[in-house]
Write a protein that holds these residues in place. Structure first.
Motif, PDB file in Angstrom:
ATOM      1  N   GLU A   1      45.037  19.932  12.849  1.00 60.41           N
ATOM      2  CA  GLU A   1      44.181  19.762  11.640  1.00 60.41           C
ATOM      3  C   GLU A   1      44.618  18.144  10.843  1.00 60.41           C
ATOM      4  OE1 GLU A   1      44.776  23.124   9.759  1.00 60.41           O
ATOM      5  OE2 GLU A   1      43.578  24.462  10.829  1.00 60.41           O
ATOM      6  N   LEU A   2      45.819  17.920  11.025  1.00 64.26           N
ATOM      7  CA  LEU A   2      46.298  16.676  10.234  1.00 64.26           C
ATOM      8  C   LEU A   2      45.732  15.504  11.207  1.00 64.26           C
ATOM      9  CD1 LEU A   2      49.993  17.204   9.319  1.00 64.26           C
ATOM     10  CD2 LEU A   2      48.018  16.811   7.959  1.00 64.26           C
ATOM     11  N   PHE A   3      45.794  15.778  12.300  1.00 62.87           N
ATOM     12  CA  PHE A   3      44.829  14.500  13.214  1.00 62.87           C
ATOM     13  C   PHE A   3      43.626  14.369  12.887  1.00 62.87           C
ATOM     14  CE2 PHE A   3      42.485  13.243  16.794  1.00 62.87           C
ATOM     15  CZ  PHE A   3      42.951  11.941  17.165  1.00 62.87           C
ATOM     16  N   ASP A   4      42.913  15.438  12.698  1.00 59.29           N
ATOM     17  CA  ASP A   4      41.540  15.264  12.375  1.00 59.29           C
ATOM     18  C   ASP A   4      41.263  14.601  11.104  1.00 59.29           C
ATOM     19  OD1 ASP A   4      40.682  16.370  14.590  1.00 59.29           O
ATOM     20  OD2 ASP A   4      40.502  18.244  13.876  1.00 59.29           O
ATOM     21  N   LYS A   5      42.157  15.171   9.992  1.00 56.71           N
ATOM     22  CA  LYS A   5      42.034  14.317   8.453  1.00 56.71           C
ATOM     23  C   LYS A   5      42.308  13.038   8.675  1.00 56.71           C
ATOM     24  CE  LYS A   5      43.130  18.851   6.166  1.00 56.71           C
ATOM     25  NZ  LYS A   5      44.163  19.542   5.433  1.00 56.71           N
ATOM     26  N   CYS A   6      43.334  12.569   9.474  1.00 56.23           N
ATOM     27  CA  CYS A   6      43.612  11.145   9.709  1.00 56.23           C
ATOM     28  C   CYS A   6      42.644  10.547   9.958  1.00 56.23           C
ATOM     29  CB  CYS A   6      45.058  11.191  10.388  1.00 56.23           C
ATOM     30  SG  CYS A   6      45.615   9.443  10.866  1.00 56.23           S
ATOM     31  N   VAL A   7      41.990  10.707  11.299  1.00 51.28           N
ATOM     32  CA  VAL A   7      40.781  10.022  11.837  1.00 51.28           C
ATOM     33  C   VAL A   7      39.732  10.107  10.543  1.00 51.28           C
ATOM     34  CG1 VAL A   7      38.983  10.320  13.565  1.00 51.28           C
ATOM     35  CG2 VAL A   7      41.295  10.609  14.073  1.00 51.28           C
TER      36      VAL A   7
END
Length: 61
Positions: free
Chosen positions: A38-44
């Protein structure tokens, strides 16, 4: 391996490294794999650099 998969792996490695440097233990001692994805998606979605995003997140935990 797709670019997205490579980007995720790079993100997780950086997240893990920053957690170790700041807390003395790896990312998955504090967050779950699902939270990391989820953090990866938020980062992107944020448009922020990965380094900046990860450092900001780890400081907030």
């Amino acid at each position: 391996m797709s670019k997205l998969t490579q980007d995720r792996i790079t993100f997780i490695e950086l997240l893990h490294d920053v957690f170790i440097k700041r807390t003395g233990h790896g990312a998955f001692a504090t967050i779950s794999v699902i939270e990391a994805m989820e953090l990866f998606d938020k980062c992107v979605a944020s448009g922020q650099s990965t380094n900046s995003f990860v450092n900001q997140y780890v400081r907030s935990v």
